[in-house]
Design an enzyme around this catalytic site. Structure first.
Site, PDB file in Angstrom:
ATOM      1  N   GLU A 199       0.828  -1.271   0.050  1.00  0.00           N
ATOM      2  CA  GLU A 199      -0.026  -0.055   0.030  1.00  0.00           C
ATOM      3  C   GLU A 199       0.914   1.268  -0.108  1.00  0.00           C
ATOM      4  O   GLU A 199       0.531   2.277  -0.653  1.00  0.00           O
ATOM      5  CB  GLU A 199      -0.844  -0.014   1.410  1.00  0.00           C
ATOM      6  CG  GLU A 199      -2.095   0.916   1.299  1.00  0.00           C
ATOM      7  CD  GLU A 199      -1.751   2.377   1.757  1.00  0.00           C
ATOM      8  OE1 GLU A 199      -2.219   3.369   1.659  1.00  0.00           O
ATOM      9  OE2 GLU A 199      -0.600   2.542   2.370  1.00  0.00           O
ATOM     10  N   GLU A 200       1.993   1.345   0.761  1.00  0.00           N
ATOM     11  CA  GLU A 200       2.955   2.394   0.583  1.00  0.00           C
ATOM     12  C   GLU A 200       3.429   2.946  -0.586  1.00  0.00           C
ATOM     13  O   GLU A 200       3.943   4.050  -0.496  1.00  0.00           O
ATOM     14  CB  GLU A 200       3.894   2.174   1.982  1.00  0.00           C
ATOM     15  CG  GLU A 200       3.331   1.923   3.431  1.00  0.00           C
ATOM     16  CD  GLU A 200       2.929   3.395   3.783  1.00  0.00           C
ATOM     17  OE1 GLU A 200       2.698   4.437   2.997  1.00  0.00           O
ATOM     18  OE2 GLU A 200       2.353   3.240   5.164  1.00  0.00           O
ATOM     19  N   ASP A 213      -7.494   2.608   8.046  1.00  0.00           N
ATOM     20  CA  ASP A 213      -6.034   2.963   8.045  1.00  0.00           C
ATOM     21  C   ASP A 213      -6.206   4.309   8.961  1.00  0.00           C
ATOM     22  O   ASP A 213      -7.014   4.342   9.561  1.00  0.00           O
ATOM     23  CB  ASP A 213      -5.885   3.473   6.568  1.00  0.00           C
ATOM     24  CG  ASP A 213      -4.458   3.219   6.172  1.00  0.00           C
ATOM     25  OD1 ASP A 213      -3.499   3.741   6.912  1.00  0.00           O
ATOM     26  OD2 ASP A 213      -4.092   3.096   5.165  1.00  0.00           O
TER      27      ASP A 213
END
Length: 383
Positions: free
Chosen positions: A220-221, A241
């Protein structure tokens, strides 16, 4: 359902102890898979290690998904300098300002090494005011290895090479007043929240109307997120998140922060409203926010072409992608909401089909809101 707060905190502590910068996530994938198995689910792994754990419900069509990400920020070795120290490139979008002084582990083919990330001018006794005037950026820091090396050849002889992963220590601290300080609370706190919600559903033997897919992504990053893990039977996906508690934002370190939009646009109206209604019905504190410089697993799924409703339930983080801090109240609040969402009845039965006619399609309110009757006497005359 009662969330086991001790279980949530214990899971977060364990997750924070496992390094998992994007691209080096195998160990945390194994840990999370084992915990899901212990909770009674059967995890399935993609080729690269994203996890899907299905909790069966009344029907597989119109399934729900809840997603968080296992990967964190980090760095890679970009170059071995002639002095033996390492030039770095960031993994994910974060400032080198927060890397300076960080204790790290370097993962090479030959084994791991410890070290510290320092500004190029790190000695006040040598550079005097030059320490304060050095620009901030990844070009202005280097990694000092805690090993006997003073040259490029000696560093290479250790087995360290370009591309090796660098994981930053979390320096986790859990305070008695509920505050938690650590790197990488984004999104290991989200993973802990999901595990705690699953534990509550299993302990209470909750039956759901539709299948629930518990998804844990590994990139995801760097923007990949849930692009490849969403299946066609999933109709709605809630991402867990962080929310950003900062000036100009409405997020808080307490309660649930429900995101109304991020940099990719608004979240689904109906799914977001459902989360708000669940907070009200279950007496869960909440607030709404919009993030202009933020994206999550939801964005990657939509951009990949998945026709799913998306929403974001966030726990407020102070100093996100920096020296992060959260409060346990937000973690337990979000976990309570996620468990309540998984157990809640389906509102939009049409979503059980991928494509269908207009019948049963949702409607958004358009009627004019009621207001107090206008009274000219209540308006003061201009002076």
């Amino acid at each position: 359902m009662r969330i086991d707060q001790a279980y949530l905190a214990a899971q977060l502590k364990q997750l924070l102890s496992i390094d998992s910068p994007t691209g080096y996530t195998d160990r945390i994938v194994h840990y999370c898979s084992r915990e899901l198995e212990r909770l009674g689910l059967t995890p399935e792994l993609t080729r690269r290690g994203a996890i899907r754990a299905l909790r069966p419900g009344g029907t597989p069509m119109g399934a729900r998904a809840i997603v968080s990400h296992l990967d964190t920020l980090g760095a890679q070795v970009k170059l071995i300098k002639e002095c033996g120290r390492l030039e770095l490139v960031s993994i994910g979008h974060w400032s080198a300002r927060f890397a300076e002084g960080g204790r790290v582990t370097i993962y090479s083919e030959q084994g791991s090494f410890r070290g510290t990330v320092l500004p190029l001018k790190a000695s006040g006794h040598t550079f005097n005011e030059g320490v304060d005037t050095l620009p901030v950026g990844w070009d202005h820091v280097e990694l000092r290895i805690d090993a006997l090396t003073q040259s490029k050849a000696e560093t290479r002889a250790l087995g360290i090479d370009v591309g090796d992963f660098v994981a930053f220590d979390t320096n986790a601290e859990f305070l008695d007043n509920g505050y938690i300080n650590a790197r990488h609370l984004d999104d290991k706190a989200g993973v802990a929240i999901m595990l705690a919600a699953i534990e509550a559903l299993q302990r209470h033997e909750v039956r759901t109307e539709v299948d629930t897919h518990w998804l844990f992504t590994i990139a995801e990053e760097v923007g990949v997120g849930a692009a490849a893990i969403v299946t066609p039977d999933i109709a709605a996906m809630v991402t867990v998140d962080n929310g950003t508690t900062a000036p100009g934002q409405n997020s808080k370190e307490f309660g649930v922060t429900i995101a109304m939009a991020d940099q990719t646009g608004p979240f689904d109206y109906h799914l977001t409203k459902k989360l708000v209604d669940l907070c009200r019905e279950n007496d869960i504190a909440f607030q709404k926010d919009i993030f202009r410089y933020y994206r999550s697993d939801s964005a990657s799924a939509i951009e990949a072409g998945h026709d799913v409703r998306t929403a974001l339930a966030a726990f407020g983080i102070d100093a996100s992608h920096g020296y992060e801090r959260i409060h346990a109240h937000a973690l337990f609040s979000v976990a309570s909401l996620i468990a309540a969402y998984a157990a809640s009845p389906v509102r939009i039965s049409r979503d059980l089909q991928e494509i269908s006619g207009r019948e049963g399609f949702t409607k958004q309110p358009v009627a004019q809101a009621s207001q107090p009757e206008f009274d000219p006497q209540t308006i003061s005359k201009p002076k």
